[in-house]
Design an enzyme around this catalytic site. Structure first.
Site, short mmCIF file in Angstrom:
data_model
loop_
_atom_site.label_atom_id
_atom_site.label_comp_id
_atom_site.label_asym_id
_atom_site.label_seq_id
_atom_site.Cartn_x
_atom_site.Cartn_y
_atom_site.Cartn_z
N GLY A 1 0.81 -1.21 0.00
CA GLY A 1 0.00 0.00 0.00
C GLY A 1 0.84 1.26 0.00
O GLY A 1 2.08 1.21 0.03
N ASP B 1 -3.58 -12.80 4.86
CA ASP B 1 -4.92 -12.21 4.86
C ASP B 1 -5.31 -11.99 6.31
O ASP B 1 -5.56 -12.94 7.06
CB ASP B 1 -5.91 -13.14 4.16
CG ASP B 1 -7.31 -12.54 4.05
OD1 ASP B 1 -7.61 -11.58 4.78
OD2 ASP B 1 -8.10 -13.05 3.23
N ALA C 1 -5.68 -2.45 5.78
CA ALA C 1 -6.99 -1.99 6.24
C ALA C 1 -7.92 -1.83 5.04
O ALA C 1 -7.48 -1.77 3.89
CB ALA C 1 -6.86 -0.64 6.96
N TYR D 1 -16.52 3.59 8.64
CA TYR D 1 -15.06 3.50 8.56
C TYR D 1 -14.43 3.90 9.89
O TYR D 1 -13.60 3.16 10.45
CB TYR D 1 -14.54 4.41 7.44
CG TYR D 1 -13.04 4.53 7.42
CD1 TYR D 1 -12.23 3.43 7.19
CD2 TYR D 1 -12.41 5.76 7.65
CE1 TYR D 1 -10.84 3.53 7.17
CE2 TYR D 1 -11.03 5.88 7.63
CZ TYR D 1 -10.26 4.77 7.39
OH TYR D 1 -8.88 4.88 7.39
N LYS E 1 -12.30 1.45 12.55
CA LYS E 1 -10.92 1.73 12.93
C LYS E 1 -10.79 1.94 14.44
O LYS E 1 -9.79 1.55 15.05
CB LYS E 1 -10.40 2.96 12.17
CG LYS E 1 -10.21 2.73 10.69
CD LYS E 1 -9.16 1.68 10.37
CE LYS E 1 -7.77 2.18 10.63
NZ LYS E 1 -6.72 1.18 10.25
N TRP F 1 -5.86 12.06 5.50
CA TRP F 1 -5.72 12.50 4.10
C TRP F 1 -4.35 12.13 3.52
O TRP F 1 -3.62 12.97 3.00
CB TRP F 1 -5.98 14.01 4.00
CG TRP F 1 -7.40 14.41 4.20
CD1 TRP F 1 -8.45 13.61 4.59
CD2 TRP F 1 -7.96 15.73 4.06
NE1 TRP F 1 -9.61 14.34 4.68
CE2 TRP F 1 -9.34 15.64 4.36
CE3 TRP F 1 -7.44 16.97 3.70
CZ2 TRP F 1 -10.20 16.74 4.32
CZ3 TRP F 1 -8.28 18.06 3.67
CH2 TRP F 1 -9.64 17.95 3.96
#
Length: 283
Positions: free
Chosen positions: A10, A35, A58, A123, A127, A148
């Site tokens: 990522g 996973d 995530a 979301y 988290k 962001w």
């Protein structure tokens, strides 16, 4: 140190590999072999014998989480539980990457690490549930909230704006959603500093300063030389989407600053990233 990174392909995972591999042994953990939604991943993580696990994996598509909140919990909450259990078995420290969206956006100033979370969308709720598992299961951990995120690879706001600016002359842009853009390489460097200091706890790590989506897009277009694109100001209420974002979710870096960890202004980081993008396109 032996440092394992979940979600290593990522945006943040790539930067962490690059930054940390200079001084540490980095173990890249990603799907399909790792996973995090599978319970057996706990043992697989332990078998890799890490001293530290940085948990980046995530479900970060905010609207996707709103459309499938159960899946969001499976990945962001139960997945984090599985990673934390792997750390428990390996006796490893955990760095959990969390978000500004654990807050409701009702505060008229930046959120401190000590403010009480109150998410307003699936979301943020998923988290925060991940944060809860980390605190319940482990003693040696860092919860790092950011916002962001932008950088190389993957989809982010900066690249979306640049892409849209190629084919559109007018873009509607939200005026009343405010947070702090964060450059992935800068965040990776800050996490590296945190690991060196080994002071556990919760940290708010973003590039300094903050802006609205409108100001952010305006700065992106200016730095990219695409000021001919007109931005049309709208409210968050006018922008129809599955998820409801917190309107004011700037994060105040208090705890990190006490340790000497501070990220440069977001405008400076953005300028660096866009210059890199221009060079990449020319190459």
């Amino acid at each position: 140190m032996r440092i394992a990174i979940t979600g290593s392909r990522g945006q943040l995972g790539q930067e962490l590999k690059e930054v940390l591999s200079e001084r540490h042994q980095v173990i890249a953990l990603d799907k399909p072999e790792y996973d995090i939604t599978k319970r057996e991943v706990s043992q697989a993580i332990a078998d890799s014998e890490p001293e530290v696990v940085i948990h980046c994996a995530a479900m970060t598509h905010v609207d996707g989480c709103a459309l499938d909140p159960q899946r969001a919990l499976e990945v962001n909450a139960l997945g984090t539980r599985n990673v934390a259990l792997g750390c428990l078995r390996a006796r490893a420290e955990l760095v959990y990457i969390s978000t500004n969206e654990v807050f409701d956006g009702a505060k008229d100033s930046p959120y401190w690490e000590f403010d009480t979370p109150h998410p307003v969308n699936p979301y943020g709720a998923s988290k925060l549930a991940g944060e809860d598992y980390v605190r319940q299961l482990l003693h040696r951990f860092y919860v790092v909230r950011t916002s962001w995120l932008f950088g190389r690879g993957g989809r982010n706001f900066v690249l979306k704006i640049l892409e849209k600016a190629q084919g559109e002359s007018r873009l509607p842009m939200v005026m009343d959603e405010v947070a702090s853009p964060t450059y992935a390489p800068d965040l990776a460097q800050a996490i590296g500093q945190l690991l060196d200091l080994r002071v556990y706890g919760t940290y708010h790590l973003t590039n300094s300063g903050g802006c609205s989506r409108f100001e952010y897009a305006q700065t992106i277009l200016k730095l990219a030389g695409r000021e001919h694109v007109e931005l049309v100001p709208i409210s968050a209420a006018e922008y129809v989407r599955p998820s409801r974002p917190p309107l004011q979710s700037r994060l105040h870096n208090y705890c990190g600053a006490q340790l000497g960890i501070a990220l440069r202004p977001w405008q400076e980081a953005l300028r660096h990233f866009i210059a890199e993008q221009v060079l990449y396109q020319k190459g």
